[in-house]
Design a protein around this motif. Structure first.
Motif, mmCIF file in Angstrom:
data_model
loop_
_atom_site.group_PDB
_atom_site.id
_atom_site.type_symbol
_atom_site.label_atom_id
_atom_site.label_comp_id
_atom_site.label_asym_id
_atom_site.label_seq_id
_atom_site.Cartn_x
_atom_site.Cartn_y
_atom_site.Cartn_z
ATOM 1 N N ASN A 178 -36.321 44.420 -41.927
ATOM 2 C CA ASN A 178 -36.077 45.936 -41.881
ATOM 3 C C ASN A 178 -35.994 46.308 -40.397
ATOM 4 O O ASN A 178 -35.175 47.246 -40.112
ATOM 5 N N LYS A 179 -36.613 45.659 -39.547
ATOM 6 C CA LYS A 179 -36.510 46.064 -38.071
ATOM 7 C C LYS A 179 -35.093 45.625 -37.559
ATOM 8 O O LYS A 179 -34.662 46.257 -36.829
ATOM 9 N N LEU A 180 -34.686 44.267 -37.761
ATOM 10 C CA LEU A 180 -33.509 43.870 -37.564
ATOM 11 C C LEU A 180 -32.423 44.756 -38.258
ATOM 12 O O LEU A 180 -31.209 45.190 -37.514
ATOM 13 N N LYS A 181 -32.502 45.130 -39.374
ATOM 14 C CA LYS A 181 -31.393 46.283 -40.043
ATOM 15 C C LYS A 181 -31.308 47.215 -39.193
ATOM 16 O O LYS A 181 -30.159 48.030 -39.040
ATOM 17 N N ILE A 182 -32.572 47.990 -38.710
ATOM 18 C CA ILE A 182 -32.535 49.209 -37.918
ATOM 19 C C ILE A 182 -31.765 48.768 -36.552
ATOM 20 O O ILE A 182 -30.958 49.786 -36.214
ATOM 21 N N LYS A 183 -32.296 47.933 -36.151
ATOM 22 C CA LYS A 183 -31.693 47.569 -34.626
ATOM 23 C C LYS A 183 -30.229 47.545 -34.823
ATOM 24 O O LYS A 183 -29.299 47.896 -33.802
ATOM 25 N N SER A 184 -29.675 46.996 -35.897
ATOM 26 C CA SER A 184 -28.297 46.423 -36.093
ATOM 27 C C SER A 184 -27.371 47.766 -36.102
ATOM 28 O O SER A 184 -26.333 47.985 -35.902
ATOM 29 N N LYS A 185 -27.986 48.706 -36.955
ATOM 30 C CA LYS A 185 -27.534 50.090 -37.141
ATOM 31 C C LYS A 185 -27.282 50.776 -35.801
ATOM 32 O O LYS A 185 -26.290 51.382 -35.669
ATOM 33 N N LYS A 186 -28.311 50.753 -35.060
ATOM 34 C CA LYS A 186 -28.286 51.488 -33.745
ATOM 35 C C LYS A 186 -27.366 51.065 -32.784
ATOM 36 O O LYS A 186 -26.562 51.561 -32.166
ATOM 37 N N LEU A 187 -27.102 49.577 -32.917
ATOM 38 C CA LEU A 187 -26.243 48.523 -31.996
ATOM 39 C C LEU A 187 -24.827 49.264 -32.724
ATOM 40 O O LEU A 187 -24.073 49.232 -31.719
ATOM 41 N N TYR A 188 -24.608 49.312 -33.724
ATOM 42 C CA TYR A 188 -23.380 49.431 -34.340
ATOM 43 C C TYR A 188 -22.960 51.033 -33.920
ATOM 44 O O TYR A 188 -21.794 51.349 -33.507
ATOM 45 N N SER A 189 -24.004 51.874 -33.873
ATOM 46 C CA SER A 189 -23.669 53.340 -33.817
ATOM 47 C C SER A 189 -23.167 53.221 -32.270
ATOM 48 O O SER A 189 -22.339 54.115 -31.758
ATOM 49 N N MET A 190 -23.944 52.564 -31.364
ATOM 50 C CA MET A 190 -23.526 52.875 -29.985
ATOM 51 C C MET A 190 -22.238 52.092 -29.761
ATOM 52 O O MET A 190 -21.371 52.557 -28.938
ATOM 53 N N PHE A 191 -22.143 51.130 -30.345
ATOM 54 C CA PHE A 191 -20.666 50.458 -30.078
ATOM 55 C C PHE A 191 -19.646 51.320 -30.586
ATOM 56 O O PHE A 191 -18.556 51.442 -30.178
ATOM 57 N N TYR A 192 -19.823 52.183 -32.022
ATOM 58 C CA TYR A 192 -18.795 53.054 -32.436
ATOM 59 C C TYR A 192 -18.515 54.211 -31.524
ATOM 60 O O TYR A 192 -17.442 54.653 -31.190
ATOM 61 N N VAL A 193 -19.672 54.472 -30.747
ATOM 62 C CA VAL A 193 -19.423 55.793 -29.690
ATOM 63 C C VAL A 193 -18.628 55.276 -28.644
ATOM 64 O O VAL A 193 -17.730 55.966 -28.146
ATOM 65 N N LEU A 207 -48.491 37.279 -47.263
ATOM 66 C CA LEU A 207 -48.562 37.925 -45.988
ATOM 67 C C LEU A 207 -47.239 37.150 -45.137
ATOM 68 O O LEU A 207 -46.611 37.867 -44.310
ATOM 69 N N VAL A 208 -46.708 36.125 -45.379
ATOM 70 C CA VAL A 208 -45.651 35.566 -44.753
ATOM 71 C C VAL A 208 -44.346 36.318 -45.323
ATOM 72 O O VAL A 208 -43.664 36.759 -44.392
ATOM 73 N N ALA A 209 -44.393 36.456 -46.409
ATOM 74 C CA ALA A 209 -42.988 37.338 -47.117
ATOM 75 C C ALA A 209 -43.134 38.863 -46.644
ATOM 76 O O ALA A 209 -42.184 39.226 -46.463
ATOM 77 N N GLY A 210 -44.383 39.352 -46.605
ATOM 78 C CA GLY A 210 -44.725 40.865 -46.032
ATOM 79 C C GLY A 210 -43.914 40.717 -44.544
ATOM 80 O O GLY A 210 -43.276 41.729 -44.303
ATOM 81 N N GLN A 211 -44.516 39.629 -43.763
ATOM 82 C CA GLN A 211 -43.957 39.724 -42.283
ATOM 83 C C GLN A 211 -42.447 39.624 -42.191
ATOM 84 O O GLN A 211 -41.755 40.240 -41.351
ATOM 85 N N LEU A 212 -41.730 38.727 -42.865
ATOM 86 C CA LEU A 212 -40.184 38.594 -43.144
ATOM 87 C C LEU A 212 -39.854 39.704 -43.377
ATOM 88 O O LEU A 212 -38.770 39.907 -43.040
ATOM 89 N N ILE A 266 -42.974 31.756 -37.662
ATOM 90 C CA ILE A 266 -42.347 33.010 -37.270
ATOM 91 C C ILE A 266 -43.183 34.168 -37.438
ATOM 92 O O ILE A 266 -43.353 35.257 -36.901
ATOM 93 N N ALA A 267 -43.846 34.344 -38.734
ATOM 94 C CA ALA A 267 -44.658 35.324 -39.009
ATOM 95 C C ALA A 267 -45.873 35.381 -38.088
ATOM 96 O O ALA A 267 -46.441 36.571 -37.708
ATOM 97 N N LEU A 268 -46.468 34.430 -37.597
ATOM 98 C CA LEU A 268 -47.497 34.495 -36.786
ATOM 99 C C LEU A 268 -47.396 34.936 -35.393
ATOM 100 O O LEU A 268 -47.818 35.819 -35.022
ATOM 101 N N VAL A 269 -46.205 34.398 -34.948
ATOM 102 C CA VAL A 269 -45.639 34.862 -33.955
ATOM 103 C C VAL A 269 -45.296 36.428 -33.846
ATOM 104 O O VAL A 269 -45.509 37.349 -32.865
ATOM 105 N N TYR A 270 -44.596 36.880 -34.796
ATOM 106 C CA TYR A 270 -44.331 38.189 -35.119
ATOM 107 C C TYR A 270 -45.631 39.299 -34.834
ATOM 108 O O TYR A 270 -45.739 40.237 -34.301
#
Length: 445
Positions: free
Chosen positions: A428-443, A418-423, A350-354
């Motif tokens: 963090n990226k998934l957390k940001i995207k989930s907040k954006k999706l939640y905001s869009m759904f809320y609107v 390095l793997v722990a850092g990428q995870l 997962i870390a290598l692919v990301y």
């Protein structure tokens, strides 16, 4: 004490309990017998005639507690000590099993000091990851490190692999801190002393010398805003090497060759290097063997040459139905894939692919190159870890010594960090995207 350090202590304590209970009723493995015997010879007799092909730190530390027990000393009166050339195997067996000493007690006692390397490495892995990526990433790295079957297994053996892991992470951590503040005399000395400790753990850590040289050159080229002169940084790097050898390596070897008769050292060195290919280096080493000031470094050089000779000659191994001393290029990748837990291999994938997606996916070659240059400049610590992994894996794959997955241990903490850092970045990226999706759904609602 905050929650991070409480959890760190808890995780390491559980791992230590697993390590101790797993070795409590074990016998010594084959490599431990000469290591324990030679280590006892170093600390009891201050004589380095046994096992010169490995540096003394781990062996001496493991054998040091035996000084507090009234062991039978008959082993020092055998031909294995008195006349044999490097009679490490027979001396170790005689001392432990044939001298009316308590073999079970010796087996247990010598393993405890080795756990020091594990504990220090675990703490440093957690701290370094926390500083780079945050507390959750630090605890993730610590958990992976502390419960790695390979790491737990080798943390309890009197061998040089776990000490080498500690030496590499300590020396690299302090060297990178020095590069960030090259004017600091304190960091210069800490980096130099740490380098010396690493050199005393295993001869493969000598690779830190060219590794640090490359790091210093790349750092000076990519950090042009650095006010310190490039020549000052490069000169300081050589001071680090000098400090390590003069204040750590030489004194330790001097202590353990103190009662090693010079004429015996010359005879042993001459015999051991009798078939060494480069006669110039062999002759220099023999010449150093009885010189009062430098014969200690001569003993270090002897071990380094022995390792080089063994690497060329190879190590006879059975692998996938074949027996060979020349080694296989696919040996370490296959062994690593077979030995490591599936869960870790999935996280690694997962870390290598990301990482590949971040720096190369759907981009032109010129842009990929610019991204990697920017990565080296802005994430120099990660670059340094990747470079060490490439250097060590490369030298292992193209060498002839196929001696098991344990040989790769010095790369483990960097891979885990390095793997722990990428995870952490993915989270963090998934957390940001989930907040954006939640905001869009809320609107929309």
């Amino acid at each position: 004490m905050n929650k991070f350090w409480l959890l760190t202590i808890l995780i390491i304590s559980i791992s230590l309990a697993l390590a101790i209970t797993s070795f409590w009723d074990d016998s010594l493995i084959v490599d431990e017998i000469p290591h324990v015997g030679s280590g006892y010879g170093y600390v009891k007799a201050l004589d380095y005639r046994l096992n010169p092909e490995h540096p003394p730190l781990a062996k001496a530390l493991a054998a040091a507690p035996l000084l507090f027990f009234d062991l039978n000393q008959d082993a020092f009166q055998t031909k294995f000590w008195l006349t044999d050339i490097n009679g490490q195997w027979d001396f170790g067996r005689f001392l432990i099993f044939q001298s009316d000493n308590d073999a079970d007690l010796i087996t247990k006692v010598v393993k405890f000091p080795m756990l020091i390397f594990f504990v220090l490495s675990a703490v440093l892995t957690a701290l370094w990851t926390k500083n780079l990526y945050g507390r959750l990433a630090g605890l993730t790295a610590l958990t992976i490190f502390s419960f790695s079957p390979t790491i737990i297994t080798h943390s309890r053996f009197v061998t040089t692999d776990m000490p080498a892991l500690f030496g590499v992470i300590l020396a690299t951590y302090t060297f990178l801190k020095f590069l960030r503040s090259p004017k600091s005399q304190k960091l210069l000395w800490v980096a130099g002393l740490s380098f010396g400790v690493a050199i005393l753990t295993k001869f493969s850590t000598f690779l830190l010398t060219p590794y640090f040289l490359v790091l210093a050159v790349v750092f000076t080229l990519t950090n042009r805003s650095q006010k310190t002169s490039k020549f000052y940084i490069l000169g300081s790097m050589f001071l680090i090497f000098i400090i390590g050898f003069v204040f750590i390596v030489w004194p330790v070897y001097y202590l353990f060759t103190f009662n090693y008769p010079p004429e015996r050292q010359v005879a042993d060195t001459t015999h051991i290097l009798g078939s060494f290919g480069n006669r110039t280096l062999a002759d220099i080493n023999v010449w150093m063997a009885d010189k009062p000031v430098i014969r200690a470094l001569g003993q270090y050089m002897l071990g380094l040459l022995m390792v080089g000779q063994r690497a060329v000659g190879g190590n006879t191994t059975y692998f996938l139905g074949e027996v060979s001393a020349e080694g296989w290029k696919h040996y370490f990748p296959v062994v690593y894939a077979l030995k490591e837990p599936l869960a870790w291999l999935i996280l690694l994938a997962i870390a290598l692919v990301y990482t590949a997606w971040q720096y190369s996916c759907f981009k032109k070659p010129k842009q990929v190159w610019r991204d990697w240059v920017d990565f080296t400049k802005n994430h120099f610590t990660e670059f340094a870890m990747l470079l060490w992994i490439l250097i060590y894996w490369g030298s292992s794959i193209y060498g002839n010594l196929n001696i098991g997955v344990r040989h790769l241990l010095p790369t483990y903490p960097f891979m885990i960090i390095l793997v722990a850092g990428q995870l952490s970045k993915i989270k963090n990226k998934l957390k940001i995207k989930s907040k954006k999706l939640y905001s869009m759904f809320y609107v929309l609602c």
